[in-house]
Design a protein around this motif. Structure first.
Motif, mmCIF file in Angstrom:
data_model
loop_
_atom_site.group_PDB
_atom_site.id
_atom_site.type_symbol
_atom_site.label_atom_id
_atom_site.label_comp_id
_atom_site.label_asym_id
_atom_site.label_seq_id
_atom_site.Cartn_x
_atom_site.Cartn_y
_atom_site.Cartn_z
ATOM 1 N N LEU A 5 -23.298 44.730 -28.204
ATOM 2 C CA LEU A 5 -23.987 43.575 -28.787
ATOM 3 C C LEU A 5 -24.719 43.968 -30.065
ATOM 4 N N ALA A 103 -16.277 38.278 -22.129
ATOM 5 C CA ALA A 103 -16.377 38.319 -23.597
ATOM 6 C C ALA A 103 -17.175 37.108 -24.093
ATOM 7 N N ALA A 104 -16.949 35.948 -23.471
ATOM 8 C CA ALA A 104 -17.651 34.726 -23.886
ATOM 9 C C ALA A 104 -19.157 34.861 -23.653
ATOM 10 N N MET A 106 -20.850 37.581 -23.641
ATOM 11 C CA MET A 106 -21.357 38.536 -24.632
ATOM 12 C C MET A 106 -21.609 37.819 -25.969
ATOM 13 N N LYS A 107 -20.641 36.998 -26.378
ATOM 14 C CA LYS A 107 -20.753 36.300 -27.666
ATOM 15 C C LYS A 107 -21.888 35.258 -27.635
ATOM 16 N N ILE A 108 -21.972 34.520 -26.544
ATOM 17 C CA ILE A 108 -22.998 33.466 -26.481
ATOM 18 C C ILE A 108 -24.398 34.103 -26.404
ATOM 19 N N TYR A 110 -25.233 36.895 -27.712
ATOM 20 C CA TYR A 110 -25.504 37.358 -29.075
ATOM 21 C C TYR A 110 -25.963 36.187 -29.950
ATOM 22 N N ASP A 111 -25.235 35.063 -29.862
ATOM 23 C CA ASP A 111 -25.607 33.884 -30.664
ATOM 24 C C ASP A 111 -27.029 33.435 -30.350
#
Lengths: 116, 283
Positions: A5, A103-104, A106-108, A110-111
């Motif tokens: 991240l 993965a989703a 992790m991305k959310i 981070y956002d």
């Protein structure tokens, strides 16, 4: 996971970059030649040079200053799971969907962290 | 034919034609006497197109980082059709005029989603072992182009569909069918036909929600189907509705992707998306 991240590169406008930030990918000119290689440490002079070269934004390593830390990780993931759950009309059914879900998250997460 | 449908079909006929460089390239590629130099010259004559081709060829999507210095090298590594499609994908946004809306549909976020699906369709195709990927990026970028046509030429009706989808927690395609009696895949398919795009791209637009073409496997359509779900899950832009429908489970069996594909290549996926958005949306 935390490391991943933190290392996630992000695009920044030239006006936003600061001395000491590290390039996550090289900067090219219009002919595809490298102007600044990956891992270059941004110096003050680079900012004006990049503007002269007509570069609008560069990809920066998230680095030390990132807001994500160990203690906040669980909280971020819980929030990410909640957000994703509201949109998903299904639950993961196999290995590939489990991996996509991970993965989703992790991305959310981070956002959420960078937009706080 | 519903009124909305008839209007849109009429508008499709009035839409600006494809970029000159795209049509000139299509003709040159079809001409058996045209040489690689001729093609390179056509691209180089359009400065904006050639600059973008070089930036794109050196981006994470093609894995040729920093190795492409000339249009001729780009042609050698990517091929005529890939470059022609890339030029189209990078300029199609200019064909549509509306840049904002008065309701919960944001054209910029829509393009981010479309670009993400383009990049991911190519990534999935590559991961599934496809060698010829020339139609993948463009197919993905255009998968939802029908929505933009409805928005452009029947904004009020599109607003009703978007709001109905939101209120009922439905994918927009269901709302379109229920509220308007049409759906964006058919409208997009009609546009692809009007533009004489390759049949593979037209099928990708028509069938990306199902993943297969009338139950027959098709690797580009399956890749685009998966890419559409992945882009939504990874928060890459917004296609106008908030829900994430379940993927067709047979698509995963058909694609045979490696285990842990998404977490293993996470950074590459993010980087490819960011670079593609920067190429197309930032002038």
């Amino acid at each position: 996971m935390l490391e991943k991240l933190r290392k996630m590169p992000k695009f920044m406008k030239i006006e936003e970059i600061k001395e000491g930030m590290i390039l996550a990918s090289p900067v090219f000119n219009r002919y595809g030649q490298i102007l600044l290689p990956k891992d270059s440490v941004i110096e003050e002079k680079h900012k004006s040079l990049l503007k002269i070269w007509g570069v609008r934004c560069v990809q920066i390593c998230a680095g030390e200053n990132d807001k994500i830390n160990e203690s906040k990780l669980d909280e971020l993931y819980a929030l990410a799971g909640e957000k994703l759950g509201k949109r998903l009309l299904w639950t993961p059914r196999n290995e590939i969907e489990n991996d996509l879900y991970e993965a989703a998250l992790m991305k959310i997460a981070y956002d959420i962290a960078v937009n706080e | 034919m519903s009124k909305v449908n008839a209007n849109i079909v009429n508008y499709i006929k009035q839409l600006p034609t494809l970029p000159t460089v795209y049509t000139t390239l299509t003709e040159a590629i079809a001409n058996p006497r045209a040489t690689s130099n001729d093609i390179a010259q056509i691209i180089s004559s359009d400065q904006a197109a050639s600059t973008k081709v070089l930036r794109a060829a050196n981006s994470a999507m093609f894995g040729l980082r920093g190795r492409i210095e000339t249009i001729s090298q780009a042609i050698m590594h990517l091929g005529f059709n890939e470059i022609r499609n890339l030029i189209f994908a990078m300029s199609v946004i200019n064909i549509f005029k509306k840049k904002s809306s008065s309701f919960a549909f944001n054209p910029v976020e829509f393009w981010k989603h479309s670009i993400a699906v383009g990049a991911l369709t190519r990534f999935i195709g590559h991961s599934a072992g496809v060698i010829n990927l020339e139609n993948y990026f463009l197919g993905g970028v255009l998968h939802d182009v029908g929505k933009l046509l409805i928005f452009e030429f029947a904004e009020g009706e599109f607003k009703s569909a978007v709001e109905y989808a939101e209120a009922n927690h439905l994918p927009i395609i269901e709302a379109e069918k229920q509220v308007l009696g049409i759906n964006h895949t058919n409208i997009g398919g009609a546009l692809a036909e009007n533009w004489k795009l390759p049949i593979d791209i037209k099928n990708c637009i028509l069938f990306h929600h199902k993943g297969f073409i009338d139950n027959k496997p098709d690797i580009l359509t399956a890749s685009c189907h998966a890419a559409n779900i992945i882009a939504r899950m990874l928060n890459f832009g917004s296609s106008g509705d908030d829900v994430i429908p379940a993927p067709n489970i047979e698509v995963w069996d058909y694609l045979k992707l490696e285990p842990r594909l998404f977490t293993k290549h996470y950074n590459l996926i993010i980087q490819t998306y960011e670079e593609s958005v920067s190429l197309i949306l930032i002038k």
